[in-house]
Scaffold this active site. Structure first.
Site, PDB file in Angstrom:
ATOM      1  N   HIS A   1       0.810  -1.219   0.000  1.00 57.64           N
ATOM      2  CA  HIS A   1       0.000   0.000   0.000  1.00 57.64           C
ATOM      3  C   HIS A   1       0.842   1.269   0.000  1.00 57.64           C
ATOM      4  CE1 HIS A   1      -3.828  -1.540  -0.568  1.00 57.64           C
ATOM      5  NE2 HIS A   1      -4.136  -1.911   0.657  1.00 57.64           N
TER       6      HIS A   1
ATOM      7  N   ASP B   1      -6.101   5.467   9.503  1.00 55.24           N
ATOM      8  CA  ASP B   1      -7.475   5.677   9.040  1.00 55.24           C
ATOM      9  C   ASP B   1      -8.062   4.414   8.404  1.00 55.24           C
ATOM     10  OD1 ASP B   1      -7.190   8.272   9.759  1.00 55.24           O
ATOM     11  OD2 ASP B   1      -6.974   9.054   7.715  1.00 55.24           O
TER      12      ASP B   1
ATOM     13  N   GLU C   1      -9.260  14.996  13.590  1.00 56.93           N
ATOM     14  CA  GLU C   1      -8.669  15.217  12.267  1.00 56.93           C
ATOM     15  C   GLU C   1      -9.310  16.462  11.652  1.00 56.93           C
ATOM     16  OE1 GLU C   1      -8.574  11.857   9.585  1.00 56.93           O
ATOM     17  OE2 GLU C   1      -7.230  10.723  10.899  1.00 56.93           O
TER      18      GLU C   1
HETATM   19  C1  LIG Z   1      -6.105   3.647   1.617  1.00 55.38           C
HETATM   20  C2  LIG Z   1      -4.892   3.898   2.455  1.00 55.38           C
HETATM   21  C3  LIG Z   1      -5.007   4.588   3.643  1.00 55.38           C
HETATM   22  C4  LIG Z   1      -3.900   4.843   4.437  1.00 55.38           C
HETATM   23  N1  LIG Z   1      -4.066   5.500   5.610  1.00 55.38           N
HETATM   24  C5  LIG Z   1      -3.002   5.714   6.404  1.00 55.38           C
HETATM   25  C6  LIG Z   1      -3.152   6.376   7.653  1.00 55.38           C
HETATM   26  O1  LIG Z   1      -4.237   6.790   8.026  1.00 55.38           O
HETATM   27  N2  LIG Z   1      -2.053   6.549   8.427  1.00 55.38           N
HETATM   28  C7  LIG Z   1      -0.822   6.090   8.063  1.00 55.38           C
HETATM   29  O2  LIG Z   1       0.114   6.233   8.832  1.00 55.38           O
HETATM   30  N3  LIG Z   1      -0.648   5.484   6.874  1.00 55.38           N
HETATM   31  C8  LIG Z   1      -1.706   5.293   6.041  1.00 55.38           C
HETATM   32  N4  LIG Z   1      -1.525   4.669   4.841  1.00 55.38           N
HETATM   33  C9  LIG Z   1      -0.149   4.385   4.389  1.00 55.38           C
HETATM   34  C10 LIG Z   1       0.404   3.094   4.935  1.00 55.38           C
HETATM   35  O3  LIG Z   1       0.772   3.251   6.280  1.00 55.38           O
HETATM   36  C11 LIG Z   1       1.629   2.720   4.134  1.00 55.38           C
HETATM   37  O4  LIG Z   1       1.237   2.357   2.848  1.00 55.38           O
HETATM   38  C12 LIG Z   1       2.450   1.642   4.780  1.00 55.38           C
HETATM   39  O5  LIG Z   1       3.524   1.372   3.926  1.00 55.38           O
HETATM   40  C13 LIG Z   1       1.717   0.358   5.141  1.00 55.38           C
HETATM   41  O6  LIG Z   1       1.306  -0.351   4.022  1.00 55.38           O
HETATM   42  P1  LIG Z   1       1.684  -1.877   3.835  1.00 55.38           P
HETATM   43  O7  LIG Z   1       1.425  -2.649   5.061  1.00 55.38           O
HETATM   44  O8  LIG Z   1       1.052  -2.322   2.571  1.00 55.38           O
HETATM   45  O9  LIG Z   1       3.273  -1.823   3.662  1.00 55.38           O
HETATM   46  P2  LIG Z   1       4.111  -1.875   2.302  1.00 55.38           P
HETATM   47  O10 LIG Z   1       3.735  -0.753   1.451  1.00 55.38           O
HETATM   48  O11 LIG Z   1       4.022  -3.238   1.708  1.00 55.38           O
HETATM   49  O12 LIG Z   1       5.599  -1.667   2.870  1.00 55.38           O
HETATM   50  C14 LIG Z   1       6.028  -0.406   3.318  1.00 55.38           C
HETATM   51  C15 LIG Z   1       7.539  -0.456   3.627  1.00 55.38           C
HETATM   52  O13 LIG Z   1       7.774  -1.261   4.777  1.00 55.38           O
HETATM   53  C16 LIG Z   1       8.548  -2.388   4.464  1.00 55.38           C
HETATM   54  N5  LIG Z   1       7.954  -3.518   5.184  1.00 55.38           N
HETATM   55  C17 LIG Z   1       6.766  -4.126   4.958  1.00 55.38           C
HETATM   56  N6  LIG Z   1       6.565  -5.089   5.875  1.00 55.38           N
HETATM   57  C18 LIG Z   1       7.634  -5.085   6.698  1.00 55.38           C
HETATM   58  C19 LIG Z   1       8.020  -5.856   7.829  1.00 55.38           C
HETATM   59  N7  LIG Z   1       7.254  -6.834   8.323  1.00 55.38           N
HETATM   60  N8  LIG Z   1       9.211  -5.555   8.425  1.00 55.38           N
HETATM   61  C20 LIG Z   1      10.002  -4.574   7.958  1.00 55.38           C
HETATM   62  N9  LIG Z   1       9.700  -3.831   6.880  1.00 55.38           N
HETATM   63  C21 LIG Z   1       8.519  -4.083   6.259  1.00 55.38           C
HETATM   64  C22 LIG Z   1       8.491  -2.536   2.960  1.00 55.38           C
HETATM   65  O14 LIG Z   1       9.634  -3.162   2.420  1.00 55.38           O
HETATM   66  C23 LIG Z   1       8.364  -1.096   2.512  1.00 55.38           C
HETATM   67  O15 LIG Z   1       9.616  -0.483   2.464  1.00 55.38           O
HETATM   68  C24 LIG Z   1      -2.620   4.414   4.016  1.00 55.38           C
HETATM   69  C25 LIG Z   1      -2.484   3.725   2.813  1.00 55.38           C
HETATM   70  C26 LIG Z   1      -3.598   3.470   2.028  1.00 55.38           C
HETATM   71  C27 LIG Z   1      -3.428   2.760   0.735  1.00 55.38           C
END
Ligand SMILES: Cc1cc2nc3c(=O)[nH]c(=O)nc-3n(C[C@H](O)[C@H](O)[C@H](O)COP(=O)(O)OP(=O)(O)OC[C@H]3O[C@@H](n4cnc5c(N)ncnc54)[C@H](O)[C@@H]3O)c2cc1C
Ligand SMILES: *[C@@H]1O[C@H](CO)[C@@H](O)[C@H](O)[C@H]1NC(C)=O
Ligand SMILES: *[C@@H]1O[C@H](CO)[C@@H](O)[C@H](O)[C@H]1NC(C)=O
Ligand SMILES: *[C@@H]1O[C@H](CO)[C@@H](O)[C@H](O)[C@H]1NC(C)=O
Ligand SMILES: *[C@@H]1O[C@H](CO)[C@@H](O)[C@H](O)[C@H]1NC(C)=O
Length: 523
Positions: free
Chosen positions: A97, A164, A276
């Site tokens: 994400h 969120d 917010e």
């Molecule tokens: C619809 C939507 C709403 C959102 N709302 C918010 C919000 O309200 N507040 C907020 O803070 N963020 C928000 N986000 C952003 C979100 O926090 C980031 O996208 C974050 O990266 C988490 O997504 P993910 O779990 O898919 O991680 P990824 O995007 O898959 O990974 C993010 C990073 O972390 C690394 N990573 C993943 N897993 C691990 C692990 N287990 N150990 C170490 N490194 C790891 C990856 O290599 C990459 O560098 C939102 C995103 C979306 C799409």
């Protein structure tokens, strides 16, 4: 029948055999029993999935995608790379994400945490109680927050700091910070973690906390995946409320809006649980995909005010309560509190929803967009932290000028303050150097053709801030050159480098952040 073709990752040690069945086998160096050799995949669909993310703009192609079924599998993978003369890069992919390729690994291996969630044998979410720290939950880094919520509620408890949107992984948000309307009061998610299990870039499995291996603990929290893969987080819990009083107030004056936001987050009497704010800029923003909040009968009134003022500011807050508390009492408290606020008279709206409905409020919008095919579009997002002392300048130069002139902002724009005292500066996450700072999130949904216009707007906003000296820091940062990363980390750059040297000296992990690359000699 299998047409076999072999090549090397960085020419050494690992031979990948691709057969016609598109199963991908890695022939491992002999010292490893081949327990993980059948866990690599490189069929086109899998590669394509791992080379895209929510941003839908950046694509980096891995050589293979790894589907671990145990923590040991991930340890083995990292050790192989670390022990190679030419190590290959490895990125954990949570839900993907991110919006700028942060979870990708061009020419490396992506560890698919979503598949780990399905295949993992060990218990991945477990609630316990401790006389010292109270209730806590041990959660796998691959788990999504919505499942943490449901599981903890079974015990009448829940985490206090959220995002969120809950279909994000624990490892992914803890690698950034994890912020939302609760942050002003409870801190970001990274400050609600007692302990972590981390597999470092050397393949070492380390348990860390404030007291035990604190350097790794602080490095990993907000560490952008640079120091290790989080396989477990111990997160603090509190008794879960059952109901939420949820309010929105509409302002035309930005300084009245921010003054009230700041007042509400520092109140000692009625302690709010969530705060917010967002911009309302055109008809579409009254009921966007994330908020069908305002009663239909009010739409034309709000729309005509938007016409008059161009931008309205919507303050949003919530007060939790429990079954045994009377709703009447909460109502009364809120009513008194709201009376002193500077919103447009009459423009206050409220809802009364369950705790789960409140926390999971973005989900229904997601499902609706998905059903219309509008979820998997480009998302040229820009998230900023802005010092309080400069938020009025930001409003004048960005909201009232750049945004209105360009007239393309059709997504959500969030604006809300936080208190730095709830953050921990020893952690890797970067915030401005002021007690109170705002987050502004431009959560654009672009079409496949027009995301570049949003991207250009994002660049203009950053350029403007840099020219007039507004000290913004990016949240979910996206920088392409190391000079910009140096500026981002500021005084913490040196310790960030030292920690990289300590925990991932071969620069294997999360290359998609583009902080280090194989050509750059960091040390
Ligand atoms: C619809 C939507 C709403 C959102 N709302 C918010 C919000 O309200 N507040 C907020 O803070 N963020 C928000 N986000 C952003 C979100 O926090 C980031 O996208 C974050 O990266 C988490 O997504 P993910 O779990 O898919 O991680 P990824 O995007 O898959 O990974 C993010 C990073 O972390 C690394 N990573 C993943 N897993 C691990 C692990 N287990 N150990 C170490 N490194 C790891 C990856 O290599 C990459 O560098 C939102 C995103 C979306 C799409
Ligand atoms: C690393 O490689 C060396 C030789 O290349 C080998 O002796 C050693 O056992 C390897 N270590 C691991 C953990 O694989
Ligand atoms: C921020 O937190 C600190 C420490 O708790 C407190 O002294 C200060 O008043 C808070 N500021 C605001 C605006 O809430
Ligand atoms: C709030 O929710 C509770 C529980 O569902 C309900 O009993 C109450 O009537 C609701 N109040 C309002 C004003 O909707
Ligand atoms: C902004 O764009 C919309 C169409 O998307 C148009 O109706 C409106 O007039 C424009 N506003 C200004 C100020 O240009």
């Amino acid at each position: 029948m299998a047409k076999t073709h072999t090549f090397f990752i960085y020419s050494i040690l690992l031979h990948i055999t691709i057969t016609k069945t598109e199963q991908c086998k890695i022939l491992l160096p002999q010292q490893f029993d081949n327990t993980i050799s059948n866990k690599f995949h490189n069929d086109p669909a899998t590669i394509q999935h791992a080379s895209n993310d929510y941003g839908n703009m950046v694509h980096e192609f891995p050589v293979a995608v790894f589907h671990p079924s145990s923590i040991q599998d991930i340890i083995t993978l990292i050790k192989i790379s670390y022990n190679s003369t030419v190590p290959f890069s490895i990125a954990a992919r949570g839900q993907g994400h991110s919006t700028n390729g942060q979870a990708m690994a061009g020419d490396g291996v992506v560890v698919d945490m979503a598949s780990f969630r399905k295949e993992r044998k060990e218990v991945a979410i477990s609630v316990s109680e401790d006389p010292m720290i109270g209730y806590y939950v041990d959660v796998g880094g691959e788990q999504v927050w919505i499942d943490v919520l449901y599981e903890t509620l079974l015990h009448g408890v829940a985490p206090v700091s959220w995002t969120d949107y809950l279909y994000l992984t624990v490892g992914g948000t803890l690698s950034n910070a994890g912020i939302s309307g609760q942050t002003f009061r409870y801190g970001p998610q990274i400050t609600n973690v007692h302990e972590l299990d981390v597999i470092t870039g050397k393949g070492d499995f380390v348990t860390c906390s404030n007291k035990k291996n604190p350097e790794l603990y602080h490095a990993v929290l907000g560490g952008l995946g640079q120091f290790g893969v989080i396989t477990r987080a111990r997160i603090s819990l509190e008794p879960a409320p059952t109901m939420v009083k949820w309010m929105r107030l509409i302002y035309s004056d930005f300084s009245a809006f921010t003054k009230d936001q700041e007042r509400l987050i520092s109140m000692n009497g009625v302690k709010l649980n969530f705060l917010e704010g967002m911009l309302l800029m055109h008809k579409g923003s009254i009921n966007n995909w994330r908020s069908s909040f305002f009663p239909l009968s009010q739409h034309s009134r709000i729309a005509s005010l938007i016409n008059k003022h161009n931008i309205l500011y919507c303050l949003e807050f919530a007060k939790y309560y429990y079954d045994d508390q009377s709703e009447k009492k909460v109502d009364k408290e809120i009513k008194v509190m709201v009376q002193g606020l500077g919103y447009i008279p009459g423009l206050h709206y409220e809802k009364n929803v369950s705790y789960v409905e409140f926390l999971n409020r973005v989900r229904s919008g997601e499902l609706k967009l998905k059903s219309q095919g509008l979820w998997d579009v480009p998302h040229p997002w820009l998230n900023l932290f802005i010092p309080k002392s400069q938020i009025l300048d930001f409003n004048a130069g960005v909201f009232k000028d750049i945004i209105l002139k360009r007239n393309i902002t059709d997504g959500i724009v969030l604006v809300y303050p936080m208190n730095k005292s709830k953050w921990d500066d020893r952690m890797s996450a970067i915030t401005p150097k002021e007690d109170i700072f705002y987050t502004v999130g431009f959560l654009h949904s672009g079409g496949f053709d027009d995301w570049k216009a949003h991207d250009a707007q994002n660049k203009e906003i950053l350029k403007f801030c840099s020219e007039v000296g507004i000290n913004v820091k990016q949240y979910l940062p996206n920088h392409n050159i190391q000079e910009d990363w140096k500026n981002h980390f500021g005084t913490k750059w040196k310790s960030f480098l030292q920690r990289k040297q300590m925990f991932d000296p071969k620069m294997i992990l999360s290359p998609g952040q583009k902080i280090f690359n194989k050509y750059y000699q960091a040390f």
